[in-house]
Design a protein around this motif. Structure first.
Motif, mmCIF file in Angstrom:
data_model
loop_
_atom_site.group_PDB
_atom_site.id
_atom_site.type_symbol
_atom_site.label_atom_id
_atom_site.label_comp_id
_atom_site.label_asym_id
_atom_site.label_seq_id
_atom_site.Cartn_x
_atom_site.Cartn_y
_atom_site.Cartn_z
ATOM 1 N N GLY A 128 0.870 -1.340 -0.505
ATOM 2 C CA GLY A 128 -0.140 0.241 -0.298
ATOM 3 C C GLY A 128 0.983 1.070 0.140
ATOM 4 O O GLY A 128 1.645 1.590 0.913
ATOM 5 N N VAL A 129 0.608 1.946 -1.239
ATOM 6 C CA VAL A 129 1.052 3.007 -1.003
ATOM 7 C C VAL A 129 0.618 4.746 -1.057
ATOM 8 O O VAL A 129 0.157 4.742 -1.127
ATOM 9 N N TYR A 130 1.247 5.463 -0.791
ATOM 10 C CA TYR A 130 0.898 7.055 -0.347
ATOM 11 C C TYR A 130 1.303 7.869 -1.417
ATOM 12 O O TYR A 130 2.761 8.313 -0.509
ATOM 13 N N HIS A 131 1.136 8.435 -2.411
ATOM 14 C CA HIS A 131 1.561 9.733 -3.175
ATOM 15 C C HIS A 131 1.387 10.658 -2.656
ATOM 16 O O HIS A 131 0.012 10.707 -3.390
ATOM 17 N N LYS A 132 1.776 11.728 -2.416
ATOM 18 C CA LYS A 132 1.130 13.352 -2.569
ATOM 19 C C LYS A 132 2.933 14.152 -2.899
ATOM 20 O O LYS A 132 2.750 14.145 -2.128
ATOM 21 N N ASP A 133 1.730 15.134 -4.307
ATOM 22 C CA ASP A 133 2.828 16.029 -4.360
ATOM 23 C C ASP A 133 2.402 16.462 -4.666
ATOM 24 O O ASP A 133 1.072 16.929 -5.028
ATOM 25 N N ASN A 134 3.165 17.916 -5.091
ATOM 26 C CA ASN A 134 2.866 19.468 -4.466
ATOM 27 C C ASN A 134 3.204 19.410 -6.456
ATOM 28 O O ASN A 134 3.946 21.050 -5.952
ATOM 29 N N TYR A 135 2.547 19.289 -7.190
ATOM 30 C CA TYR A 135 3.603 19.830 -8.687
ATOM 31 C C TYR A 135 2.985 21.094 -8.966
ATOM 32 O O TYR A 135 1.514 22.046 -8.550
ATOM 33 N N PRO A 136 3.901 21.539 -9.286
ATOM 34 C CA PRO A 136 3.901 23.162 -9.632
ATOM 35 C C PRO A 136 2.326 23.704 -10.774
ATOM 36 O O PRO A 136 2.410 22.189 -11.699
ATOM 37 N N GLN A 137 2.432 24.179 -11.830
ATOM 38 C CA GLN A 137 1.805 24.786 -13.155
ATOM 39 C C GLN A 137 2.266 23.582 -13.878
ATOM 40 O O GLN A 137 3.767 23.799 -14.068
ATOM 41 N N ALA A 138 1.999 23.746 -15.004
ATOM 42 C CA ALA A 138 2.356 22.995 -16.046
ATOM 43 C C ALA A 138 2.990 23.367 -16.969
ATOM 44 O O ALA A 138 2.982 25.087 -16.589
ATOM 45 N N ASN A 139 3.907 23.225 -17.946
ATOM 46 C CA ASN A 139 4.790 23.995 -19.120
ATOM 47 C C ASN A 139 4.092 23.570 -20.033
ATOM 48 O O ASN A 139 4.786 24.094 -21.119
ATOM 49 N N GLY A 140 3.219 23.322 -20.433
ATOM 50 C CA GLY A 140 1.706 23.109 -21.489
ATOM 51 C C GLY A 140 2.367 21.746 -22.603
ATOM 52 O O GLY A 140 1.231 21.696 -23.616
ATOM 53 N N ASN A 141 3.130 20.779 -22.160
ATOM 54 C CA ASN A 141 3.152 19.694 -22.460
ATOM 55 C C ASN A 141 2.592 18.942 -21.379
ATOM 56 O O ASN A 141 3.310 17.538 -21.541
ATOM 57 N N MET A 142 1.876 19.039 -20.062
ATOM 58 C CA MET A 142 1.677 18.725 -19.113
ATOM 59 C C MET A 142 2.761 17.711 -18.382
ATOM 60 O O MET A 142 3.069 16.619 -17.528
ATOM 61 N N GLY A 143 4.248 18.439 -18.007
ATOM 62 C CA GLY A 143 4.677 18.073 -17.293
ATOM 63 C C GLY A 143 4.945 19.086 -16.553
ATOM 64 O O GLY A 143 4.550 20.675 -16.671
ATOM 65 N N PRO A 144 5.943 19.483 -15.461
ATOM 66 C CA PRO A 144 6.492 20.704 -14.647
ATOM 67 C C PRO A 144 6.770 21.437 -15.226
ATOM 68 O O PRO A 144 7.730 21.778 -15.647
ATOM 69 N N ASP A 145 6.500 22.867 -14.838
ATOM 70 C CA ASP A 145 7.048 24.834 -15.423
ATOM 71 C C ASP A 145 7.764 24.437 -14.499
ATOM 72 O O ASP A 145 8.222 25.422 -13.622
ATOM 73 N N ALA A 146 9.102 23.759 -14.259
ATOM 74 C CA ALA A 146 9.848 23.831 -13.218
ATOM 75 C C ALA A 146 11.257 23.228 -13.963
ATOM 76 O O ALA A 146 11.497 21.997 -14.363
ATOM 77 N N SER A 147 12.490 22.979 -13.312
ATOM 78 C CA SER A 147 13.413 22.950 -13.772
ATOM 79 C C SER A 147 14.011 21.507 -13.554
ATOM 80 O O SER A 147 13.248 21.025 -12.156
ATOM 81 N N LEU A 148 14.274 20.488 -14.028
ATOM 82 C CA LEU A 148 14.544 19.086 -13.210
ATOM 83 C C LEU A 148 16.037 19.057 -12.937
ATOM 84 O O LEU A 148 16.335 17.800 -12.879
ATOM 85 N N GLU A 149 16.595 20.248 -13.317
ATOM 86 C CA GLU A 149 18.049 19.983 -13.297
ATOM 87 C C GLU A 149 18.321 19.063 -11.366
ATOM 88 O O GLU A 149 17.192 19.178 -10.509
ATOM 89 N N GLY A 150 19.210 18.114 -10.999
ATOM 90 C CA GLY A 150 19.587 17.687 -9.742
ATOM 91 C C GLY A 150 18.272 16.365 -9.795
ATOM 92 O O GLY A 150 18.393 15.796 -8.605
ATOM 93 N N ARG A 151 17.478 16.204 -9.929
ATOM 94 C CA ARG A 151 16.736 14.982 -10.083
ATOM 95 C C ARG A 151 17.228 13.902 -10.541
ATOM 96 O O ARG A 151 17.824 13.998 -11.867
ATOM 97 N N SER A 152 17.147 12.864 -10.108
ATOM 98 C CA SER A 152 17.154 11.462 -11.463
ATOM 99 C C SER A 152 16.100 11.410 -11.983
ATOM 100 O O SER A 152 15.401 10.019 -11.598
ATOM 101 N N ILE A 153 16.282 11.540 -13.542
ATOM 102 C CA ILE A 153 15.334 11.427 -13.837
ATOM 103 C C ILE A 153 15.145 9.634 -14.495
ATOM 104 O O ILE A 153 16.069 9.363 -14.211
#
Length: 343
Positions: free
Chosen positions: A22-47
């Protein structure tokens, strides 16, 4: 002892038979970039493998859009409850859809299925919060190799019960599986462990007004029963135990449990059911009864890809068009479903 254990979740919920994970996901995603991804830098994340628990939001296995690109499962059932945000579903049986904002998806992996579950960010001018539970419920050995199955429970059609307390406060119960306060759920999937009412499988969401209470009746001492206080600004009392937000409780299924809420709101999920009582051999995306069955499952997947992925291998972050509403399509469009369609 009515309350067997209180703990704080680190990673997944500490649940057991008939549940697997059983998992619980809670993510405070920012506004989108127009292509349904986050309008924020992904630098430093383990993509491709972003699971940082300390971050406000995660990409999970997505590269441009958060979520879980297509992957295999076998031998169990998945219940996905989306309180906030949206999920785009695609699978190898020709089903696809978009659901969220209170909808629930039930999917039996059965003998083997590929599915993708991505989290499209549809708001370009506002935040895109996501909150969901995913519960893996085991299948008994006789059902592990049945045909995969999938159905939607639209939020408008999920049975609810409202209990008015003496102080005028309300407890709302959304009955996803089982029966609570005399209200029965929509029928489970055909091969689900929950199909037999003697298995006492229940999944419910409680929304409690301040200073209200709810009673879980005694059912059976052999039943596993869990409660997670996942959101709110209150303190709960489980008989003599005090429980703050973020705590997870293992309860005695053979005892009546009186849940008393404090001065704020409280949101709770209840999971319960009789154990299947069979050996479990689980590794990665497969849940079988023996190690040999696991080895055979991996070998078959490598050989057949469970029929392959019919939606195009080049699109890992596969989603529906942004303007798409909530819907479900089965068997490459042979059957369509939506919140507006009558059952």
């Amino acid at each position: 002892m009515k309350v067997k254990n209180l703990s704080r979740i680190v990673g997944g919920m500490p649940i057991s038979d008939p549940f697997i994970i059983g998992v619980y996901h809670k993510d405070n995603y920012p506004q989108a970039n127009g292509n349904m991804g986050p309008d924020a830098s992904l630098e430093g994340r383990s993509i491709g493998n972003d699971f940082n628990r300390d971050a406000d939001w995660r990409m999970y296995h997505g590269e441009e859009i958060p979520g879980f690109p297509h992957h295999p499962h076998r031998g169990f059932e998945i219940v996905t409850i989306v309180s906030k945000g949206y999920v785009d579903h695609f699978d190898s049986k020709g089903s696809k859809g978009r659901y969220g904002q209170g909808d629930v998806q039930m999917m039996s992996a059965g003998s083997g299925v590929l599915h993708g579950e991505m989290f499209p960010l549809v708001n370009d001018d506002a935040p895109n919060p996501l909150e969901l539970f995913q519960i893996w419920m085991n299948l008994p050995s006789k059902s592990k190799m049945t045909e995969p199955d999938y159905k939607m429970l639209w939020k408008e059609k999920i049975p609810e019960s409202n209990i008015k307390n003496e102080n005028g406060g309300n407890v709302k119960i959304k009955v996803i599986l089982g029966e609570y306060n005399g209200v029965k759920s929509i029928d489970p999937l055909e091969n689900s462990w929950a199909k037999d009412p003697n298995h006492h499988v229940g999944i419910a969401l409680l929304e409690m007004d301040p200073e209200t209470e709810f009673v879980l009746p005694a059912v059976n001492s052999t039943m596993n029963r869990y409660l997670f206080f996942y959101d709110g600004n209150s303190i709960l009392n489980l008989d003599e135990y005090t429980m703050e937000k973020g705590l997870f409780a293992e309860l005695d299924g053979g005892e009546e449990i009186r849940i008393k809420n404090g001065s704020g709101a409280a949101q709770i999920i209840i999971l319960e059911g009789e154990p299947i009582g069979e050996p479990v051999a689980a590794r990665g995306p497969f849940v079988m009864n023996t190690d040999r069955e696991l080895e055979d499952s991996y070998a078959e997947y490598r050989r057949t890809q469970f029929g392959g992925w019919p939606w195009g291998n080049s699109e890992m972050d596969l989603v529906n068009p942004k303007e798409t509403g909530r819907f479900a399509s089965y068997r490459f469009g042979e059957e369509l479903d939506s919140p507006e369609k009558q059952n």
